[in-house]
Design a protein around this motif. Structure first.
Motif, PDB file in Angstrom:
ATOM      1  N   ARG A 283       0.833  -1.207   0.000  1.00 27.13           N
ATOM      2  CA  ARG A 283       0.000   0.000   0.000  1.00 27.13           C
ATOM      3  C   ARG A 283       0.872   1.263   0.000  1.00 27.13           C
ATOM      4  O   ARG A 283       0.644   2.199  -0.776  1.00 27.13           O
ATOM      5  CB  ARG A 283      -0.916  -0.021   1.227  1.00 27.13           C
ATOM      6  N   ASN A 284       1.882   1.268   0.855  1.00 31.32           N
ATOM      7  CA  ASN A 284       2.749   2.443   0.946  1.00 31.32           C
ATOM      8  C   ASN A 284       3.598   2.624  -0.312  1.00 31.32           C
ATOM      9  O   ASN A 284       3.814   3.751  -0.783  1.00 31.32           O
ATOM     10  CB  ASN A 284       3.655   2.328   2.173  1.00 31.32           C
ATOM     11  N   ASP A 287       1.367   3.980  -3.059  1.00 33.23           N
ATOM     12  CA  ASP A 287       1.107   5.396  -2.816  1.00 33.23           C
ATOM     13  C   ASP A 287       2.300   6.252  -3.255  1.00 33.23           C
ATOM     14  O   ASP A 287       2.145   7.230  -4.009  1.00 33.23           O
ATOM     15  CB  ASP A 287       0.835   5.602  -1.323  1.00 33.23           C
ATOM     16  N   LYS A 291       2.431   8.778  -6.559  1.00 33.52           N
ATOM     17  CA  LYS A 291       2.741  10.195  -6.319  1.00 33.52           C
ATOM     18  C   LYS A 291       3.903  10.635  -7.221  1.00 33.52           C
ATOM     19  O   LYS A 291       3.849  11.700  -7.855  1.00 33.52           O
ATOM     20  CB  LYS A 291       3.096  10.413  -4.854  1.00 33.52           C
ATOM     21  N   VAL A 327      -5.920   4.020  -2.389  1.00 29.07           N
ATOM     22  CA  VAL A 327      -4.708   4.627  -2.940  1.00 29.07           C
ATOM     23  C   VAL A 327      -4.972   5.149  -4.353  1.00 29.07           C
ATOM     24  O   VAL A 327      -4.621   6.285  -4.687  1.00 29.07           O
ATOM     25  CB  VAL A 327      -3.536   3.633  -2.943  1.00 29.07           C
ATOM     26  N   LYS A 330      -6.626   8.577  -4.930  1.00 31.25           N
ATOM     27  CA  LYS A 330      -5.893   9.791  -4.572  1.00 31.25           C
ATOM     28  C   LYS A 330      -5.204  10.443  -5.766  1.00 31.25           C
ATOM     29  O   LYS A 330      -4.791  11.598  -5.687  1.00 31.25           O
ATOM     30  CB  LYS A 330      -4.831   9.464  -3.515  1.00 31.25           C
ATOM     31  N   TYR A 331      -5.081   9.700  -6.877  1.00 32.60           N
ATOM     32  CA  TYR A 331      -4.205  10.166  -7.953  1.00 32.60           C
ATOM     33  C   TYR A 331      -4.912  10.183  -9.310  1.00 32.60           C
ATOM     34  O   TYR A 331      -5.771   9.339  -9.578  1.00 32.60           O
ATOM     35  CB  TYR A 331      -2.965   9.285  -8.024  1.00 32.60           C
TER      36      TYR A 331
END
Length: 385
Positions: A283-284, A287, A291, A327, A330-331
Protein backbone atom coordinates in the motif's frame (compact mmCIF):
# COMPACT_ATOMS: atom_id res chain seq x y z
CA UNK A 1 -25.63 4.29 -12.04
CA UNK A 2 -22.07 5.50 -12.41
CA UNK A 3 -21.26 8.63 -14.36
CA UNK A 4 -20.40 8.15 -18.04
CA UNK A 5 -17.52 10.59 -18.39
CA UNK A 6 -16.99 10.43 -22.13
CA UNK A 7 -20.49 10.68 -23.50
CA UNK A 8 -19.79 12.95 -26.46
CA UNK A 9 -22.25 14.45 -28.87
CA UNK A 10 -20.39 12.70 -31.65
CA UNK A 11 -21.11 9.24 -30.23
CA UNK A 12 -23.18 8.39 -33.26
CA UNK A 13 -19.94 8.36 -35.21
CA UNK A 14 -19.04 5.02 -33.62
CA UNK A 15 -19.76 2.43 -36.28
CA UNK A 16 -21.02 -1.02 -35.40
CA UNK A 17 -18.82 -3.98 -36.27
CA UNK A 18 -21.75 -5.28 -38.30
CA UNK A 19 -21.63 -2.29 -40.62
CA UNK A 20 -20.45 -2.88 -44.18
CA UNK A 21 -19.75 0.81 -44.72
CA UNK A 22 -16.14 1.93 -44.92
CA UNK A 23 -15.46 4.94 -42.70
CA UNK A 24 -12.81 7.62 -42.86
CA UNK A 25 -9.62 6.90 -40.88
CA UNK A 26 -7.57 10.09 -41.31
CA UNK A 27 -4.03 10.79 -40.15
CA UNK A 28 -3.28 13.52 -37.63
CA UNK A 29 -0.37 15.95 -37.99
CA UNK A 30 1.70 13.61 -35.81
CA UNK A 31 1.52 10.90 -38.47
CA UNK A 32 -0.62 8.69 -36.26
CA UNK A 33 -4.27 8.10 -36.98
CA UNK A 34 -6.62 10.73 -35.63
CA UNK A 35 -8.37 8.09 -33.52
CA UNK A 36 -5.04 7.22 -31.89
CA UNK A 37 -4.47 10.87 -31.02
CA UNK A 38 -8.06 11.09 -29.78
CA UNK A 39 -7.44 8.13 -27.49
CA UNK A 40 -4.43 9.86 -25.95
CA UNK A 41 -6.38 13.08 -25.44
CA UNK A 42 -9.24 11.19 -23.82
CA UNK A 43 -6.88 9.30 -21.51
CA UNK A 44 -5.77 12.70 -20.23
CA UNK A 45 -9.42 13.64 -19.73
CA UNK A 46 -10.20 10.37 -17.97
CA UNK A 47 -7.34 10.72 -15.51
CA UNK A 48 -8.93 13.84 -14.02
CA UNK A 49 -12.20 12.02 -13.29
CA UNK A 50 -11.57 8.30 -12.88
CA UNK A 51 -9.55 5.39 -14.15
CA UNK A 52 -10.17 2.53 -16.55
CA UNK A 53 -10.16 -0.94 -14.99
CA UNK A 54 -8.21 -3.46 -17.03
CA UNK A 55 -7.68 -7.22 -17.04
CA UNK A 56 -5.10 -9.30 -18.89
CA UNK A 57 -6.49 -11.87 -21.39
CA UNK A 58 -10.00 -11.24 -20.04
CA UNK A 59 -12.19 -12.65 -22.88
CA UNK A 60 -10.13 -15.67 -23.92
CA UNK A 61 -9.94 -17.72 -20.71
CA UNK A 62 -10.65 -17.60 -16.99
CA UNK A 63 -10.88 -19.76 -13.92
CA UNK A 64 -12.27 -23.11 -15.06
CA UNK A 65 -12.77 -22.25 -18.74
CA UNK A 66 -10.86 -21.48 -21.91
CA UNK A 67 -11.76 -20.43 -25.45
CA UNK A 68 -15.42 -19.58 -24.88
CA UNK A 69 -16.96 -16.82 -26.97
CA UNK A 70 -18.12 -13.57 -25.31
CA UNK A 71 -17.20 -14.87 -21.86
CA UNK A 72 -15.34 -12.99 -19.12
CA UNK A 73 -14.83 -13.65 -15.41
CA UNK A 74 -15.26 -9.93 -14.80
CA UNK A 75 -18.49 -9.80 -16.79
CA UNK A 76 -19.79 -12.87 -14.95
CA UNK A 77 -19.34 -11.00 -11.67
CA UNK A 78 -20.59 -7.49 -12.50
CA UNK A 79 -22.30 -7.83 -15.91
CA UNK A 80 -19.77 -5.54 -17.54
CA UNK A 81 -16.52 -5.92 -19.44
CA UNK A 82 -13.29 -4.29 -18.29
CA UNK A 83 -12.72 -0.93 -19.97
CA UNK A 84 -9.18 -2.08 -20.74
CA UNK A 85 -8.04 -5.53 -21.91
CA UNK A 86 -4.41 -6.59 -22.07
CA UNK A 87 -2.74 -9.16 -24.32
CA UNK A 88 0.84 -10.33 -24.69
CA UNK A 89 2.60 -10.79 -28.03
CA UNK A 90 5.31 -13.19 -26.86
CA UNK A 91 6.12 -15.82 -29.55
CA UNK A 92 4.69 -13.67 -32.32
CA UNK A 93 8.32 -13.07 -33.27
CA UNK A 94 8.81 -16.83 -33.73
CA UNK A 95 6.00 -17.14 -36.24
CA UNK A 96 3.94 -19.24 -33.82
CA UNK A 97 0.16 -19.34 -34.16
CA UNK A 98 -0.36 -18.91 -30.39
CA UNK A 99 1.31 -16.68 -27.82
CA UNK A 100 3.33 -17.85 -24.82
CA UNK A 101 0.11 -18.36 -22.82
CA UNK A 102 -1.60 -20.35 -25.56
CA UNK A 103 -3.79 -17.55 -26.94
CA UNK A 104 -4.16 -17.85 -30.74
CA UNK A 105 -3.05 -14.65 -32.43
CA UNK A 106 -6.04 -14.79 -34.76
CA UNK A 107 -8.35 -14.90 -31.75
CA UNK A 108 -6.40 -12.09 -30.13
CA UNK A 109 -6.89 -9.93 -33.22
CA UNK A 110 -10.63 -10.65 -33.17
CA UNK A 111 -10.90 -9.74 -29.49
CA UNK A 112 -8.97 -6.51 -29.98
CA UNK A 113 -11.45 -5.47 -32.65
CA UNK A 114 -14.39 -6.54 -30.43
CA UNK A 115 -13.05 -4.46 -27.56
CA UNK A 116 -12.75 -1.46 -29.86
CA UNK A 117 -16.30 -1.96 -31.10
CA UNK A 118 -17.68 -2.08 -27.57
CA UNK A 119 -15.86 1.19 -26.86
CA UNK A 120 -13.02 -0.16 -24.73
CA UNK A 121 -9.25 0.00 -24.96
CA UNK A 122 -6.42 -2.52 -25.48
CA UNK A 123 -2.85 -2.62 -24.16
CA UNK A 124 -0.16 -4.95 -25.53
CA UNK A 125 3.01 -6.22 -23.85
CA UNK A 126 5.74 -8.34 -25.47
CA UNK A 127 7.61 -11.07 -23.59
CA UNK A 128 9.72 -11.97 -26.60
CA UNK A 129 12.33 -14.72 -26.61
CA UNK A 130 16.04 -14.02 -26.33
CA UNK A 131 17.33 -13.64 -29.90
CA UNK A 132 20.93 -14.43 -28.91
CA UNK A 133 20.60 -17.37 -26.50
CA UNK A 134 17.30 -18.62 -27.97
CA UNK A 135 15.96 -18.88 -24.45
CA UNK A 136 12.81 -17.21 -23.13
CA UNK A 137 12.43 -13.56 -22.19
CA UNK A 138 13.33 -14.45 -18.60
CA UNK A 139 16.81 -14.80 -17.11
CA UNK A 140 18.02 -15.69 -13.61
CA UNK A 141 19.27 -12.47 -11.99
CA UNK A 142 21.68 -14.28 -9.64
CA UNK A 143 23.41 -16.26 -12.38
CA UNK A 144 23.57 -14.08 -15.47
CA UNK A 145 25.75 -15.38 -18.27
CA UNK A 146 28.06 -13.25 -20.38
CA UNK A 147 25.92 -14.10 -23.40
CA UNK A 148 22.75 -12.91 -21.71
CA UNK A 149 24.48 -9.65 -20.81
CA UNK A 150 25.29 -9.14 -24.51
CA UNK A 151 21.77 -9.69 -25.85
CA UNK A 152 20.71 -6.04 -26.10
CA UNK A 153 24.03 -5.14 -27.72
CA UNK A 154 23.54 -7.97 -30.20
CA UNK A 155 20.24 -6.58 -31.54
CA UNK A 156 21.45 -3.01 -31.95
CA UNK A 157 23.01 -1.80 -35.19
CA UNK A 158 26.24 -3.70 -35.83
CA UNK A 159 25.28 -6.56 -33.50
CA UNK A 160 25.19 -10.19 -34.62
CA UNK A 161 21.42 -10.44 -34.11
CA UNK A 162 20.51 -7.06 -35.58
CA UNK A 163 19.03 -8.35 -38.84
CA UNK A 164 17.22 -11.13 -37.04
CA UNK A 165 15.74 -8.62 -34.62
CA UNK A 166 14.65 -6.32 -37.42
CA UNK A 167 12.74 -9.28 -38.83
CA UNK A 168 11.05 -9.75 -35.48
CA UNK A 169 10.08 -6.08 -35.41
CA UNK A 170 8.69 -6.40 -38.93
CA UNK A 171 6.53 -9.33 -37.80
CA UNK A 172 5.30 -7.19 -34.93
CA UNK A 173 4.56 -4.33 -37.33
CA UNK A 174 2.55 -6.64 -39.59
CA UNK A 175 0.39 -7.70 -36.65
CA UNK A 176 -0.19 -4.13 -35.48
CA UNK A 177 -1.07 -3.04 -39.01
CA UNK A 178 -3.53 -5.95 -39.27
CA UNK A 179 -5.67 -4.64 -36.40
CA UNK A 180 -8.28 -3.24 -38.75
CA UNK A 181 -12.05 -3.40 -38.45
CA UNK A 182 -14.20 -4.71 -41.32
CA UNK A 183 -15.20 -1.09 -41.96
CA UNK A 184 -11.67 0.17 -42.49
CA UNK A 185 -10.50 1.58 -39.12
CA UNK A 186 -7.08 0.67 -37.69
CA UNK A 187 -7.68 -0.01 -34.01
CA UNK A 188 -5.56 2.21 -31.74
CA UNK A 189 -3.65 0.25 -29.08
CA UNK A 190 -1.23 1.04 -26.27
CA UNK A 191 2.07 -0.83 -26.70
CA UNK A 192 4.20 -1.39 -23.57
CA UNK A 193 7.59 -2.74 -24.66
CA UNK A 194 10.72 -3.43 -22.58
CA UNK A 195 8.84 -3.26 -19.27
CA UNK A 196 10.14 -3.88 -15.73
CA UNK A 197 13.60 -2.94 -16.96
CA UNK A 198 14.63 -1.71 -13.49
CA UNK A 199 14.78 -5.35 -12.46
CA UNK A 200 17.10 -7.94 -14.02
CA UNK A 201 14.79 -10.84 -14.84
CA UNK A 202 14.33 -9.99 -18.53
CA UNK A 203 17.12 -9.89 -21.11
CA UNK A 204 16.64 -6.11 -21.44
CA UNK A 205 16.88 -5.54 -17.66
CA UNK A 206 18.98 -3.30 -15.45
CA UNK A 207 22.07 -5.50 -15.16
CA UNK A 208 22.00 -6.75 -18.75
CA UNK A 209 22.50 -3.50 -20.63
CA UNK A 210 23.58 0.09 -20.11
CA UNK A 211 21.17 2.99 -19.96
CA UNK A 212 22.30 4.11 -23.41
CA UNK A 213 21.77 0.62 -24.84
CA UNK A 214 18.26 0.48 -23.38
CA UNK A 215 17.42 3.86 -24.89
CA UNK A 216 18.81 2.71 -28.23
CA UNK A 217 16.68 -0.45 -28.05
CA UNK A 218 13.57 1.65 -27.47
CA UNK A 219 14.41 4.04 -30.31
CA UNK A 220 15.17 1.17 -32.69
CA UNK A 221 11.81 -0.40 -31.87
CA UNK A 222 9.79 2.74 -32.34
CA UNK A 223 11.65 3.88 -35.46
CA UNK A 224 11.29 0.50 -37.17
CA UNK A 225 7.56 0.28 -36.45
CA UNK A 226 7.01 3.76 -37.85
CA UNK A 227 9.11 2.87 -40.89
CA UNK A 228 6.80 -0.08 -41.49
CA UNK A 229 3.70 2.11 -41.42
CA UNK A 230 2.50 1.51 -37.85
CA UNK A 231 0.43 4.59 -37.03
CA UNK A 232 -2.13 3.24 -34.56
CA UNK A 233 0.09 2.85 -31.47
CA UNK A 234 0.67 4.80 -28.27
CA UNK A 235 3.77 3.86 -26.25
CA UNK A 236 3.94 3.12 -22.52
CA UNK A 237 7.06 3.15 -20.32
CA UNK A 238 6.74 0.97 -17.20
CA UNK A 239 9.60 0.09 -14.83
CA UNK A 240 9.14 -2.10 -11.80
CA UNK A 241 9.01 -0.74 -8.26
CA UNK A 242 12.78 -0.53 -7.85
CA UNK A 243 12.75 3.28 -8.31
CA UNK A 244 11.10 3.49 -4.84
CA UNK A 245 9.83 7.03 -5.32
CA UNK A 246 13.11 8.32 -6.76
CA UNK A 247 12.24 10.31 -9.89
CA UNK A 248 15.83 10.36 -11.12
CA UNK A 249 16.04 6.58 -10.88
CA UNK A 250 12.68 6.25 -12.64
CA UNK A 251 13.96 8.40 -15.52
CA UNK A 252 17.43 6.88 -15.70
CA UNK A 253 16.56 4.99 -18.91
CA UNK A 254 13.91 7.40 -20.20
CA UNK A 255 13.73 7.01 -24.01
CA UNK A 256 13.11 10.72 -24.46
CA UNK A 257 10.22 13.17 -24.55
CA UNK A 258 8.09 12.61 -27.61
CA UNK A 259 8.78 8.85 -27.58
CA UNK A 260 6.50 7.98 -24.65
CA UNK A 261 2.79 8.68 -24.22
CA UNK A 262 1.93 6.85 -20.98
CA UNK A 263 4.03 6.11 -17.91
CA UNK A 264 3.38 3.62 -15.15
CA UNK A 265 5.01 0.93 -13.07
CA UNK A 266 4.35 -2.70 -12.16
CA UNK A 267 3.79 -3.73 -8.55
CA UNK A 268 2.15 -6.72 -6.87
CA UNK A 269 0.68 -7.35 -3.44
CA UNK A 270 1.61 -10.37 -1.33
CA UNK A 271 -0.74 -13.33 -1.77
CA UNK A 272 -0.69 -13.96 1.99
CA UNK A 273 -3.67 -12.13 3.53
CA UNK A 274 -2.23 -12.68 7.03
CA UNK A 275 0.98 -10.81 6.27
CA UNK A 276 -0.18 -7.34 7.25
CA UNK A 277 3.35 -5.95 7.07
CA UNK A 278 3.72 -6.96 3.42
CA UNK A 279 0.26 -5.64 2.60
CA UNK A 280 1.08 -2.31 4.23
CA UNK A 281 4.38 -2.21 2.36
CA UNK A 282 2.47 -2.74 -0.89
CA UNK A 283 0.00 0.00 0.00
CA UNK A 284 2.75 2.44 0.95
CA UNK A 285 4.87 1.60 -2.09
CA UNK A 286 1.87 2.02 -4.37
CA UNK A 287 1.11 5.40 -2.82
CA UNK A 288 4.68 6.64 -3.17
CA UNK A 289 5.05 5.27 -6.69
CA UNK A 290 1.85 6.88 -7.95
CA UNK A 291 2.74 10.20 -6.32
CA UNK A 292 6.11 10.13 -8.09
CA UNK A 293 4.87 9.21 -11.55
CA UNK A 294 2.05 11.75 -11.40
CA UNK A 295 4.64 14.44 -10.75
CA UNK A 296 6.82 13.12 -13.60
CA UNK A 297 3.79 12.98 -15.91
CA UNK A 298 3.19 16.70 -15.42
CA UNK A 299 6.83 17.52 -16.15
CA UNK A 300 7.01 15.42 -19.31
CA UNK A 301 3.44 15.91 -20.59
CA UNK A 302 2.53 12.21 -20.49
CA UNK A 303 -0.34 10.23 -18.97
CA UNK A 304 0.17 8.37 -15.66
CA UNK A 305 -1.22 4.88 -15.07
CA UNK A 306 -0.70 1.73 -12.99
CA UNK A 307 0.53 -0.64 -15.67
CA UNK A 308 0.32 -3.93 -13.73
CA UNK A 309 -0.84 -4.91 -10.28
CA UNK A 310 -2.90 -7.38 -8.31
CA UNK A 311 -3.07 -9.85 -5.44
CA UNK A 312 -2.67 -13.41 -6.61
CA UNK A 313 -5.53 -15.69 -5.43
CA UNK A 314 -7.34 -12.73 -3.80
CA UNK A 315 -7.27 -14.19 -0.31
CA UNK A 316 -8.13 -10.90 1.41
CA UNK A 317 -11.89 -10.45 1.31
CA UNK A 318 -11.90 -6.63 1.23
CA UNK A 319 -8.70 -6.10 -0.77
CA UNK A 320 -10.43 -4.08 -3.49
CA UNK A 321 -11.98 -1.40 -1.27
CA UNK A 322 -9.58 -1.41 1.68
CA UNK A 323 -6.18 -1.77 -0.01
CA UNK A 324 -6.30 -0.92 -3.72
CA UNK A 325 -9.06 1.65 -4.20
CA UNK A 326 -8.15 4.11 -1.41
CA UNK A 327 -4.71 4.63 -2.94
CA UNK A 328 -5.86 4.76 -6.57
CA UNK A 329 -8.54 7.31 -5.73
CA UNK A 330 -5.89 9.79 -4.57
CA UNK A 331 -4.21 10.17 -7.95
CA UNK A 332 -5.16 11.25 -11.49
CA UNK A 333 -4.22 8.02 -13.26
CA UNK A 334 -5.81 6.88 -16.53
CA UNK A 335 -5.98 3.14 -15.86
CA UNK A 336 -4.99 0.17 -13.74
CA UNK A 337 -4.33 -3.27 -15.27
CA UNK A 338 -4.93 -6.40 -13.17
CA UNK A 339 -3.11 -9.53 -14.28
CA UNK A 340 -4.66 -12.65 -15.75
CA UNK A 341 -6.98 -15.39 -14.50
CA UNK A 342 -5.16 -18.52 -15.66
CA UNK A 343 -7.28 -21.51 -16.62
CA UNK A 344 -4.42 -23.99 -16.23
CA UNK A 345 -2.62 -22.80 -13.07
CA UNK A 346 -4.74 -23.21 -9.92
CA UNK A 347 -4.63 -20.13 -7.72
CA UNK A 348 -3.08 -17.92 -10.41
CA UNK A 349 -5.85 -15.35 -10.76
CA UNK A 350 -6.15 -11.62 -10.03
CA UNK A 351 -9.82 -10.89 -10.71
CA UNK A 352 -12.78 -12.50 -8.94
CA UNK A 353 -15.00 -15.07 -10.62
CA UNK A 354 -18.48 -16.27 -9.56
CA UNK A 355 -18.28 -17.66 -6.03
CA UNK A 356 -14.82 -16.24 -5.27
CA UNK A 357 -14.55 -14.67 -1.78
CA UNK A 358 -13.97 -11.07 -2.95
CA UNK A 359 -17.00 -10.86 -5.26
CA UNK A 360 -19.06 -8.70 -2.91
CA UNK A 361 -16.18 -6.32 -2.30
CA UNK A 362 -15.39 -6.18 -6.01
CA UNK A 363 -18.98 -5.16 -6.79
CA UNK A 364 -18.52 -2.25 -4.35
CA UNK A 365 -15.32 -1.41 -6.20
CA UNK A 366 -17.20 -1.62 -9.50
CA UNK A 367 -19.91 0.73 -8.23
CA UNK A 368 -17.49 3.45 -7.15
CA UNK A 369 -17.85 6.51 -9.38
CA UNK A 370 -14.13 6.59 -10.22
CA UNK A 371 -13.74 2.97 -11.38
CA UNK A 372 -14.59 2.78 -15.08
CA UNK A 373 -15.72 -0.25 -17.02
CA UNK A 374 -17.04 -0.49 -20.58
CA UNK A 375 -20.53 0.73 -19.66
CA UNK A 376 -19.03 3.85 -18.07
CA UNK A 377 -17.20 5.11 -21.13
CA UNK A 378 -18.39 6.30 -24.50
CA UNK A 379 -16.19 7.99 -27.04
CA UNK A 380 -12.60 7.00 -26.28
CA UNK A 381 -11.71 7.39 -29.95
CA UNK A 382 -13.70 10.54 -30.65
CA UNK A 383 -12.18 13.98 -30.82
CA UNK A 384 -12.22 15.97 -27.59
CA UNK A 385 -14.25 19.17 -27.91
Amino acid sequence: MKKIILSLAMAAAIVSCNSSKTVDDPLAESGRTQRTENLLANLRKISANGYLIGHQDDPVYGVGWVGDSCRSDVKSVCNDYPALIGFDLGHLELGDSVNLDGVPFNRMREEIIRQYDRGGMVTLSWHLDNPLTRGSAWVKPDSLTDQEKQTVASVLEGGECHEKFLGWLDTLASFLNSLETPYGVKVPVLFRPWHEHTGSWFWWGQNLCTADQYKALWKLTEDRLKEKGVNNVLYAYSPGTEFAGDADKYLERWPGDGMVDVIGFDTYCTNNPEDTTAINNYRNGLDLGLKTICEIAKQHNVVPALSETGMESLGMENWWTEVLMPVLNKYPIAYVLLWRNAHDKPGHFYMPYPGQKTVSDFVKFYNDKRTLFVKDINGLYLQVN
